[in-house]
Design a protein around this motif. Structure first.
Motif, PDB file in Angstrom:
ATOM      1  N   SER A   1      -3.458  -4.322 -12.679  1.00 32.70           N
ATOM      2  CA  SER A   1      -2.815  -3.533 -13.742  1.00 32.70           C
ATOM      3  C   SER A   1      -3.189  -4.019 -15.145  1.00 32.70           C
ATOM      4  CB  SER A   1      -1.300  -3.558 -13.556  1.00 32.70           C
ATOM      5  OG  SER A   1      -0.834  -4.886 -13.547  1.00 32.70           O
TER       6      SER A   1
ATOM      7  N   TYR B   1      -0.232   2.149  -9.328  1.00 29.46           N
ATOM      8  CA  TYR B   1      -1.255   1.456  -8.531  1.00 29.46           C
ATOM      9  C   TYR B   1      -0.499   0.755  -7.416  1.00 29.46           C
ATOM     10  CZ  TYR B   1      -3.670  -3.160  -7.898  1.00 29.46           C
ATOM     11  OH  TYR B   1      -4.217  -4.323  -7.432  1.00 29.46           O
TER      12      TYR B   1
ATOM     13  N   SER C   1      -5.759  -9.397 -12.757  1.00 31.53           N
ATOM     14  CA  SER C   1      -4.670  -8.666 -12.120  1.00 31.53           C
ATOM     15  C   SER C   1      -4.990  -7.193 -12.327  1.00 31.53           C
ATOM     16  CB  SER C   1      -3.351  -9.031 -12.808  1.00 31.53           C
ATOM     17  OG  SER C   1      -2.279  -8.490 -12.090  1.00 31.53           O
TER      18      SER C   1
ATOM     19  N   LYS D   1      -4.922  -1.912  -2.434  1.00 33.14           N
ATOM     20  CA  LYS D   1      -6.324  -2.150  -2.797  1.00 33.14           C
ATOM     21  C   LYS D   1      -7.259  -1.679  -1.686  1.00 33.14           C
ATOM     22  CE  LYS D   1      -5.228  -6.418  -5.364  1.00 33.14           C
ATOM     23  NZ  LYS D   1      -3.777  -6.501  -5.078  1.00 33.14           N
TER      24      LYS D   1
ATOM     25  N   ARG E   1      -8.404 -16.116  -8.981  1.00 28.45           N
ATOM     26  CA  ARG E   1      -8.391 -15.103 -10.034  1.00 28.45           C
ATOM     27  C   ARG E   1      -8.944 -15.654 -11.348  1.00 28.45           C
ATOM     28  NH1 ARG E   1      -3.673 -10.892  -9.294  1.00 28.45           N
ATOM     29  NH2 ARG E   1      -3.641 -10.814  -7.033  1.00 28.45           N
TER      30      ARG E   1
HETATM   31  C1  DP6 Z   1       3.994  -1.944  -9.077  1.00 22.61           C
HETATM   32  O1  DP6 Z   1      -1.476  -5.586 -11.027  1.00 22.61           O
HETATM   33  O2  DP6 Z   1       0.485  -7.042 -10.388  1.00 22.61           O
HETATM   34  O3  DP6 Z   1       3.328  -2.705 -11.210  1.00 22.61           O
HETATM   35  O4  DP6 Z   1      -3.758  -6.506  -8.745  1.00 22.61           O
HETATM   36  O5  DP6 Z   1      -2.490  -7.797  -7.037  1.00 22.61           O
HETATM   37  O6  DP6 Z   1      -2.437  -8.512  -9.426  1.00 22.61           O
HETATM   38  P1  DP6 Z   1      -2.544  -7.350  -8.464  1.00 22.61           P
HETATM   39  O7  DP6 Z   1      -1.257  -6.441  -8.672  1.00 22.61           O
HETATM   40  P2  DP6 Z   1      -0.498  -6.008  -9.996  1.00 22.61           P
HETATM   41  O8  DP6 Z   1       0.287  -4.721  -9.431  1.00 22.61           O
HETATM   42  C2  DP6 Z   1       1.170  -3.974 -10.188  1.00 22.61           C
HETATM   43  C3  DP6 Z   1       1.746  -2.886  -9.384  1.00 22.61           C
HETATM   44  C4  DP6 Z   1       2.850  -2.074 -10.053  1.00 22.61           C
HETATM   45  C5  DP6 Z   1       2.368  -0.664 -10.376  1.00 22.61           C
HETATM   46  C6  DP6 Z   1       1.431  -0.501 -11.539  1.00 22.61           C
HETATM   47  O9  DP6 Z   1       1.529  -1.269 -12.529  1.00 22.61           O
HETATM   48  O10 DP6 Z   1       0.615   0.422 -11.488  1.00 22.61           O
END
Ligand code: DP6
Length: 397
Positions: A159, A27, A157, A30, A82
């Motif tokens: 993830s 991920y 969050s 956004k 959040r």
């Molecule tokens: C690189 O879930 O920490 O770990 O939604 O802004 O809280 P927010 O971000 P977050 O992003 C994690 C990104 C990653 C890749 C992943 O876990 O898919």
């Protein structure tokens, strides 16, 4: 005032635990900042709670004068966007009678939350996924929320939604709050999940990293590659990854995992100004992984049987997904030989693996070949884990 309004109420204390997850299809970016709707779907393995977990206790009462959150022994601000969003959705979706039937519930009922991680902060692992998942899961039990809890965890969050289930879990991108949710692809008892072993290589690092939320925001604004990633590359890769898991095809799983990690970090490098999460040690581990795969799995026709896949999040730590226990022990032996620092070796003491790993030390020393010059102080320690179950209630009193 009716009697019901003045009557005091204290709920049971509910304690839950939740796992960490590590994405194999990442991920990054956004589409909707407010609701954490991602640019693309993603997929992760849920790690075993025996090794890494968040433990959260929640209680509601009319005797509490305000909401309170204690995180690893320290009082935290609950008035962040959040946390307030999570509270609002939990309250709106509550079905517990003690709450829904109370006329002044918003003003009278407050919650106390106490949350800790069983893994050291020094591990350098992002705890937001297990943390928000545990918070939402525990509040969900307390307030008897019947709707999909993964969507509410996502508001904390992104993830975190994937930690709601065990095994391998997809976060379907969706287009709004309800449809952007986690779904389990295979559970923790599937043969593929049971075979998977994971090493988290915690890399020494002084540098302060760009937080993932900010990093992905910059990538969305400036990286052209991220647009192609989201519209073309990941949709195809998600299909292939789901197929690989269902067919228990480690070869495709490994290739897709490494390609997607490389792709996410290429998007970071394509961001203006560029973001670099991986450091020298990260790159050295990538090379060790490549040499290991070649030595163990290269066939005469030049095709490859992969034994391990690397993946990196928003930091320099390598997470390695192994085909089976034997390849994990062989790689542990390699790390033991190339990173001989005391504190690293002490981390290999997990039984029964430590004894079995010793069988491969000679092989790692004499037969394994690599051209990479390894910085022997580059690794802080290694956590050996497996694929595990989703969140659970462990106590109610
Ligand atoms: C690189 O879930 O920490 O770990 O939604 O802004 O809280 P927010 O971000 P977050 O992003 C994690 C990104 C990653 C890749 C992943 O876990 O898919």
């Amino acid at each position: 005032m009716s009697q019901q309004q003045t009557h005091s109420f204290t709920s049971p204390k509910i304690t839950c635990t939740s796992p960490v997850n590590i994405a194999v299809i990442k991920y990054w970016g956004k589409e909707n900042e407010e609701e954490h709707i991602p640019l693309n779907s993603s997929l992760s393995g849920t790690l075993n709670q025996d090794d890494l977990k968040t433990i959260t206790t929640v209680q509601a009462s009319t005797d509490f004068t305000e909401d309170e959150l204690i995180l690893n022994g320290k009082k935290e601000d609950v008035n962040t966007k959040r946390i307030q969003r999570v509270f609002r959705y939990i309250r709106e979706n509550a079905t517990a009678k003690w709450y829904t039937e109370r006329p002044n519930k918003e003003q009278e009922i407050h919650v106390h939350i106490n949350s800790t991680n069983n893994f050291p902060t020094a591990a350098g692992l992002a705890s937001s996924a297990s943390g928000y998942c545990c918070l939402v899961f525990a509040l969900g039990q307390l307030f008897e929320v019947k709707s999909d809890l993964s969507t509410i965890a996502r508001l904390g969050s992104g993830s975190a939604c994937r930690s709601m289930y065990g095994g391998y879990v997809a976060w379907e991108k969706g287009h709004d709050h309800e449809s952007s949710k986690a779904v389990q692809i295979i559970d923790e008892n599937d043969e593929f999940s049971k075979q998977t072993n994971i090493l988290i290589c915690v890399v020494s690092d002084k540098q302060k990293h760009t937080p993932s939320t900010y990093g992905m925001e910059q990538s969305v604004k400036t990286s052209k590659l991220l647009k192609t990633r989201a519209s073309e590359i990941v949709p195809k890769r998600m299909e292939e990854m789901i197929k690989a898991l269902k067919e228990r095809d480690f070869n495709s799983f490994a290739k897709l995992t490494m390609d997607d990690s490389d792709c996410m970090h290429a998007c970071c490098a394509d961001t203006v100004p560029p973001i670099h999460y991986m450091n020298e040690t990260s790159n050295q581990i990538v090379q060790l992984v490549k040499d290991f795969n070649e030595q163990l799995g290269k066939k005469e026709d030049n095709t490859m049987d992969y034994h391990v896949a690397y993946t990196f999040d928003a930091g320099p730590n390598a997470v390695l997904y192994f085909k089976d226990v034997e390849s994990t022990l062989k790689f542990l032996a390699i790390l033991h030989v190339y990173y001989p620092a005391d504190e690293v070796s002490s981390f290999f003491s997990k039984e029964p693996y430590a004894t079995d790993m010793k069988k491969y030390l000679d092989w790692a020393k004499n037969e394994f070949k690599t051209t990479v010059a390894v910085d022997a102080n580059g690794l802080k320690y290694v956590i050996h884990t497996t694929i595990g179950r989703g969140p659970e209630v462990v106590d109610r009193q």
